[in-house]
Design an enzyme around this catalytic site. Structure first.
Site, PDB file in Angstrom:
ATOM      1  N   ASP A  45       0.660  -1.180  -0.006  1.00  0.00           N
ATOM      2  CA  ASP A  45      -0.067  -0.070  -0.105  1.00  0.00           C
ATOM      3  C   ASP A  45       0.769   1.237  -0.001  1.00  0.00           C
ATOM      4  O   ASP A  45       1.420   1.570   1.133  1.00  0.00           O
ATOM      5  CB  ASP A  45      -0.885  -0.061   1.249  1.00  0.00           C
ATOM      6  CG  ASP A  45      -1.693   1.424   1.382  1.00  0.00           C
ATOM      7  OD1 ASP A  45      -2.671   1.435   0.461  1.00  0.00           O
ATOM      8  OD2 ASP A  45      -1.382   2.154   2.064  1.00  0.00           O
ATOM      9  N   TYR A  50       3.135   9.642  -0.071  1.00  0.00           N
ATOM     10  CA  TYR A  50       4.342   8.932   0.838  1.00  0.00           C
ATOM     11  C   TYR A  50       5.904   9.176   0.117  1.00  0.00           C
ATOM     12  O   TYR A  50       6.461   8.737   0.774  1.00  0.00           O
ATOM     13  CB  TYR A  50       4.022   7.521   0.790  1.00  0.00           C
ATOM     14  CG  TYR A  50       2.675   6.960   1.610  1.00  0.00           C
ATOM     15  CD1 TYR A  50       2.130   8.049   2.282  1.00  0.00           C
ATOM     16  CD2 TYR A  50       2.379   5.757   1.433  1.00  0.00           C
ATOM     17  CE1 TYR A  50       0.645   7.674   2.724  1.00  0.00           C
ATOM     18  CE2 TYR A  50       1.034   5.440   2.016  1.00  0.00           C
ATOM     19  CZ  TYR A  50       0.214   6.449   2.608  1.00  0.00           C
ATOM     20  OH  TYR A  50      -0.850   6.104   3.312  1.00  0.00           O
ATOM     21  N   LYS A  75      -2.442   5.869  -4.448  1.00  0.00           N
ATOM     22  CA  LYS A  75      -3.580   6.904  -3.858  1.00  0.00           C
ATOM     23  C   LYS A  75      -3.261   8.466  -4.510  1.00  0.00           C
ATOM     24  O   LYS A  75      -2.290   8.686  -4.425  1.00  0.00           O
ATOM     25  CB  LYS A  75      -3.549   6.972  -2.283  1.00  0.00           C
ATOM     26  CG  LYS A  75      -3.610   5.839  -1.547  1.00  0.00           C
ATOM     27  CD  LYS A  75      -3.896   6.046  -0.027  1.00  0.00           C
ATOM     28  CE  LYS A  75      -3.646   4.842   0.719  1.00  0.00           C
ATOM     29  NZ  LYS A  75      -2.131   4.559   1.116  1.00  0.00           N
ATOM     30  N   HIS A 108      -7.130   9.497  -2.074  1.00  0.00           N
ATOM     31  CA  HIS A 108      -6.679   9.433  -0.707  1.00  0.00           C
ATOM     32  C   HIS A 108      -7.523   9.930   0.416  1.00  0.00           C
ATOM     33  O   HIS A 108      -7.845   9.331   1.305  1.00  0.00           O
ATOM     34  CB  HIS A 108      -5.255  10.065  -0.715  1.00  0.00           C
ATOM     35  CG  HIS A 108      -4.558   9.700   0.413  1.00  0.00           C
ATOM     36  ND1 HIS A 108      -2.994   9.721   0.041  1.00  0.00           N
ATOM     37  CD2 HIS A 108      -4.629   9.082   1.616  1.00  0.00           C
ATOM     38  CE1 HIS A 108      -2.336   9.276   1.351  1.00  0.00           C
ATOM     39  NE2 HIS A 108      -3.534   9.145   2.195  1.00  0.00           N
TER      40      HIS A 108
END
Ligand SMILES: NC(=O)C1=CN([C@@H]2O[C@H](COP(=O)(O)OP(=O)(O)OC[C@H]3O[C@@H](n4cnc5c(N)ncnc54)[C@H](OP(=O)(O)O)[C@@H]3O)[C@@H](O)[C@H]2O)C=CC1
Ligand SMILES: O=C(O)C(=O)[C@@H](O)[C@H](O)C(=O)CO
Length: 279
Positions: A45, A50, A75, A108
């Site tokens: 994930d 990120y 996302k 997200h």
């Protein structure tokens, strides 16, 4: 190790547990993800926010495991909710990963005050038709946000990834997802390493089953029909977190863990109706 799967409402199969990768970055992060893959993780994930899509893709290629064995998720960040921006953002995410398609791609956060999430959803539907994404879903969506997507586009998300852990059991939203045929993934499934891991009730169950506290919490998730995404940089924790399918909690033990819920138990106070992503 064989990991069970759950079937999504579009027929795709998803591993019943995945590796969270928030804060796993850079060269050390690449080694940590490779180790996780060697230990059996196939669901990874990630998210554009990120800043690690590059190393996730690199770990997949370096692992020697066929691409088709993975379930790779990323996302869409809030700054790209407009339709054209969203499509380009998905293509850019794929380019950073060095992949041709995502197994799952999520919006997200809904950012309802900006109110562009339906447009973003239309872009995910288009990207799915173009073959860039297999399953499409959302994250942090409230039941009314889900209903807007369904009513305005006729397409139900396959997944809603929301905050769930023993201090925030989120049963109402879990049931709302179930009612709509949506699979729930848990973010911060261990409460981001919180005190839940030292709760006496959980430690007692750990002793009974010869497991550790993290394994008890992750098993609680799977028995509630939730797919947890524990993040770990530690090889031992990564291994332990996968080793949860050889015992079963009783219904009463599930209720004991449910009883740890706190009205203000969110890890970081993030209310999806209010939360604005960092840019
Ligand atoms: N959609 C969204 O809005 C969000 C999605 N996420 C996703 O969910 C994933 C997981 O959430 P996250 O916030 O990282 O928190 P987690 O609940 O997964 O907790 C991670 C923390 O727990 C520790 N830990 C992991 N396994 C164990 C264990 N067996 N025993 C003791 N400690 C353990 C880790 O330390 P160590 O690394 O040392 O093992 C780390 O400090 C994220 O990585 C991300 O992929 C997260 C937040 C929001
Ligand atoms: O990690 C994620 O996916 C997030 O959405 C972040 O907001 C995270 O939950 C966070 O706490 C950032 O401070």
């Amino acid at each position: 190790m064989t990991i069970p799967t759950v079937t999504l409402n579009d027929g795709h199969k998803m591993p019943a547990i995945g590796l969270g990768t928030y804060q796993i970055r850079g060269g050390a992060g690449l080694d940590q993800i490779l180790a996780a893959i060697q230990d059996g993780y196939r669901s990874l994930d990630s998210a554009t926010n990120y800043d690690n899509e590059g190393i996730v893709g690199k770990a997949i290629r370096r692992s020697g495991v066929p691409r088709s064995d993975f379930f790779v998720s990323s996302k869409l960040p809030g700054k790209y909710h407009r339709y054209d921006d969203a499509l380009k953002a998905i293509e850019e995410s794929l380019a950073r990963m060095g992949l041709d398609y995502f197994d799952l791609f999520l919006i997200h956060w809904p950012l309802p005050k900006r109110d562009h999430y339906v447009e973003a959803w239309q872009a995910l539907i288009t990207a799915q038709k173009l073959g860039l994404i297999r399953a499409i879903g959302v994250s942090n969506f409230e039941p009314d946000h889900l209903d807007r997507l369904i009513n305005e586009t006729g397409v139900t998300p396959a997944v809603n990834q929301i905050e769930i852990h023993p201090y925030w059991i989120n049963t109402d939203r879990l049931l709302a997802n179930k009612d709509r045929g949506i699979v729930t993934e848990a973010w911060s499934p261990l409460g981001r390493g919180s005190a839940a891991l030292t709760e006496p009730a959980i430690l007692e169950l750990a002793k009974k089953y010869g497991k550790n506290a993290g394994q008890i919490i992750l098993r609680w998730h799977t028995q509630r029909g939730v797919v947890p995404l524990p993040k770990s940089s530690s090889l031992q924790h990564q291994r332990d977190n996968l080793d949860i399918f050889d015992f079963r909690l009783t219904p009463e033990e599930i209720r004991i863990i449910d009883g740890l819920n706190k009205p203000d138990g969110r890890v970081d106070g993030q209310d999806p109706n209010e939360y604005e992503e960092f840019e």
